[in-house]
Design a protein around this motif. Structure first.
Motif, mmCIF file in Angstrom:
data_model
loop_
_atom_site.group_PDB
_atom_site.id
_atom_site.type_symbol
_atom_site.label_atom_id
_atom_site.label_comp_id
_atom_site.label_asym_id
_atom_site.label_seq_id
_atom_site.Cartn_x
_atom_site.Cartn_y
_atom_site.Cartn_z
ATOM 1 N N GLN A 84 0.824 -1.202 0.000
ATOM 2 C CA GLN A 84 0.000 0.000 0.000
ATOM 3 C C GLN A 84 0.863 1.260 0.000
ATOM 4 O O GLN A 84 0.581 2.209 -0.721
ATOM 5 C CB GLN A 84 -0.944 -0.007 1.205
ATOM 6 C CG GLN A 84 -2.016 -1.071 1.091
ATOM 7 C CD GLN A 84 -2.930 -1.116 2.297
ATOM 8 O OE1 GLN A 84 -2.636 -0.549 3.348
ATOM 9 N NE2 GLN A 84 -4.042 -1.813 2.151
ATOM 10 N N LYS A 85 1.945 1.252 0.787
ATOM 11 C CA LYS A 85 2.850 2.405 0.816
ATOM 12 C C LYS A 85 3.549 2.575 -0.533
ATOM 13 O O LYS A 85 3.720 3.697 -1.016
ATOM 14 C CB LYS A 85 3.876 2.247 1.936
ATOM 15 C CG LYS A 85 3.279 2.396 3.310
ATOM 16 C CD LYS A 85 4.306 2.139 4.398
ATOM 17 C CE LYS A 85 3.656 2.161 5.775
ATOM 18 N NZ LYS A 85 4.597 1.748 6.825
ATOM 19 N N ALA A 86 3.949 1.462 -1.143
ATOM 20 C CA ALA A 86 4.599 1.523 -2.457
ATOM 21 C C ALA A 86 3.646 2.103 -3.495
ATOM 22 O O ALA A 86 4.045 2.925 -4.331
ATOM 23 C CB ALA A 86 5.079 0.134 -2.882
ATOM 24 N N ILE A 87 2.381 1.701 -3.442
ATOM 25 C CA ILE A 87 1.387 2.212 -4.390
ATOM 26 C C ILE A 87 1.152 3.703 -4.174
ATOM 27 O O ILE A 87 1.037 4.462 -5.139
ATOM 28 C CB ILE A 87 0.082 1.412 -4.309
ATOM 29 C CG1 ILE A 87 0.314 0.030 -4.902
ATOM 30 C CG2 ILE A 87 -1.061 2.122 -5.010
ATOM 31 C CD1 ILE A 87 -0.826 -0.907 -4.778
ATOM 32 N N ASP A 88 1.123 4.126 -2.909
ATOM 33 C CA ASP A 88 0.986 5.560 -2.630
ATOM 34 C C ASP A 88 2.152 6.334 -3.248
ATOM 35 O O ASP A 88 1.959 7.372 -3.876
ATOM 36 C CB ASP A 88 0.945 5.821 -1.118
ATOM 37 C CG ASP A 88 -0.351 5.343 -0.475
ATOM 38 O OD1 ASP A 88 -1.340 5.127 -1.212
ATOM 39 O OD2 ASP A 88 -0.364 5.190 0.761
ATOM 40 N N GLU A 89 3.370 5.815 -3.077
ATOM 41 C CA GLU A 89 4.547 6.486 -3.631
ATOM 42 C C GLU A 89 4.522 6.474 -5.153
ATOM 43 O O GLU A 89 4.845 7.472 -5.805
ATOM 44 C CB GLU A 89 5.828 5.831 -3.106
ATOM 45 C CG GLU A 89 6.050 6.089 -1.639
ATOM 46 C CD GLU A 89 7.308 5.435 -1.095
ATOM 47 O OE1 GLU A 89 8.122 4.913 -1.890
ATOM 48 O OE2 GLU A 89 7.489 5.451 0.135
ATOM 49 N N LEU A 90 4.123 5.351 -5.742
ATOM 50 C CA LEU A 90 4.044 5.271 -7.207
ATOM 51 C C LEU A 90 2.972 6.212 -7.749
ATOM 52 O O LEU A 90 3.154 6.818 -8.814
ATOM 53 C CB LEU A 90 3.753 3.841 -7.653
ATOM 54 C CG LEU A 90 4.946 2.900 -7.599
ATOM 55 C CD1 LEU A 90 4.486 1.456 -7.691
ATOM 56 C CD2 LEU A 90 5.941 3.226 -8.699
ATOM 57 N N THR A 91 1.873 6.343 -7.027
ATOM 58 C CA THR A 91 0.813 7.256 -7.448
ATOM 59 C C THR A 91 1.331 8.687 -7.445
ATOM 60 O O THR A 91 1.089 9.445 -8.386
ATOM 61 C CB THR A 91 -0.423 7.109 -6.537
ATOM 62 O OG1 THR A 91 -0.875 5.760 -6.595
ATOM 63 C CG2 THR A 91 -1.536 8.035 -6.976
ATOM 64 N N GLN A 92 2.080 9.051 -6.396
ATOM 65 C CA GLN A 92 2.685 10.385 -6.357
ATOM 66 C C GLN A 92 3.677 10.561 -7.504
ATOM 67 O O GLN A 92 3.733 11.614 -8.134
ATOM 68 C CB GLN A 92 3.449 10.596 -5.046
ATOM 69 C CG GLN A 92 2.597 10.696 -3.831
ATOM 70 C CD GLN A 92 3.453 10.724 -2.561
ATOM 71 O OE1 GLN A 92 4.656 10.920 -2.619
ATOM 72 N NE2 GLN A 92 2.813 10.514 -1.430
ATOM 73 N N LEU A 93 4.434 9.515 -7.760
ATOM 74 C CA LEU A 93 5.483 9.562 -8.770
ATOM 75 C C LEU A 93 4.926 9.671 -10.185
ATOM 76 O O LEU A 93 5.413 10.444 -11.004
ATOM 77 C CB LEU A 93 6.355 8.309 -8.651
ATOM 78 C CG LEU A 93 7.582 8.203 -9.517
ATOM 79 C CD1 LEU A 93 8.582 9.288 -9.155
ATOM 80 C CD2 LEU A 93 8.232 6.840 -9.340
ATOM 81 N N THR A 94 3.897 8.928 -10.475
ATOM 82 C CA THR A 94 3.369 8.874 -11.842
ATOM 83 C C THR A 94 2.184 9.788 -12.063
ATOM 84 O O THR A 94 1.845 10.086 -13.202
ATOM 85 C CB THR A 94 2.951 7.439 -12.211
ATOM 86 O OG1 THR A 94 1.962 6.983 -11.289
ATOM 87 C CG2 THR A 94 4.138 6.503 -12.201
#
Length: 134
Positions: A84-94
């Motif tokens: 979930q944390k990785a997805i949050d970071e990827l969402t911010q990133l992309t």
């Protein structure tokens, strides 16, 4: 855990380094695990991989087969907190565009096409292995 000064500490911990080249990501469910696949923009002829795949074991088996609309991810229970944390970071990133709804029939046909390719590739691999035994 090592200290990191990155804006994306979980991704960095996972070994993701080329943040500026991340193009998009997908999450899908396979058996009792969630699979996160991160795709990169790579120049033509690059020897670097175009994607990285990460598997996270699930605690809850009653989930949809595939997730393409990341907007409702917070409600996705049973998934690993690190995912979930990785997805949050990827969402911010992309910063993905709002997902357009995909009709269920089209989604099933796409899933069947993908499954067919995987099964055919595995059958070919096994045939080559049998030939090598002779």
């Amino acid at each position: 855990m090592k200290q990191t000064s990155s804006n994306y500490p979980v991704l960095e911990e996972m070994g993701v380094q080329s943040f500026d080249q991340v193009s998009h990501f997908k999450v899908r469910h396979e058996r009792n695990a969630d699979v996160l696949k991160i795709y990169y923009r790579r120049p033509k002829g690059s020897l670097l991989s175009r994607s990285k795949k990460f598997t996270f074991v699930r605690t809850d088996k009653n989930v949809m087969a595939q997730y393409k609309d990341i907007s409702g991810w917070e409600k996705y229970k049973g998934s690993c907190p690190r995912l979930q944390k990785a997805i949050d970071e990827l969402t911010q990133l992309t910063q993905p565009e709002p997902a357009t709804p995909v009709d269920q029939k089209t989604q099933f046909l796409n899933d069947l096409d993908h499954l067919e390719k995987v099964v055919l590739a595995k059958i070919d691999e096994m045939r080559r292995q049998v030939k090598d035994l002779r």
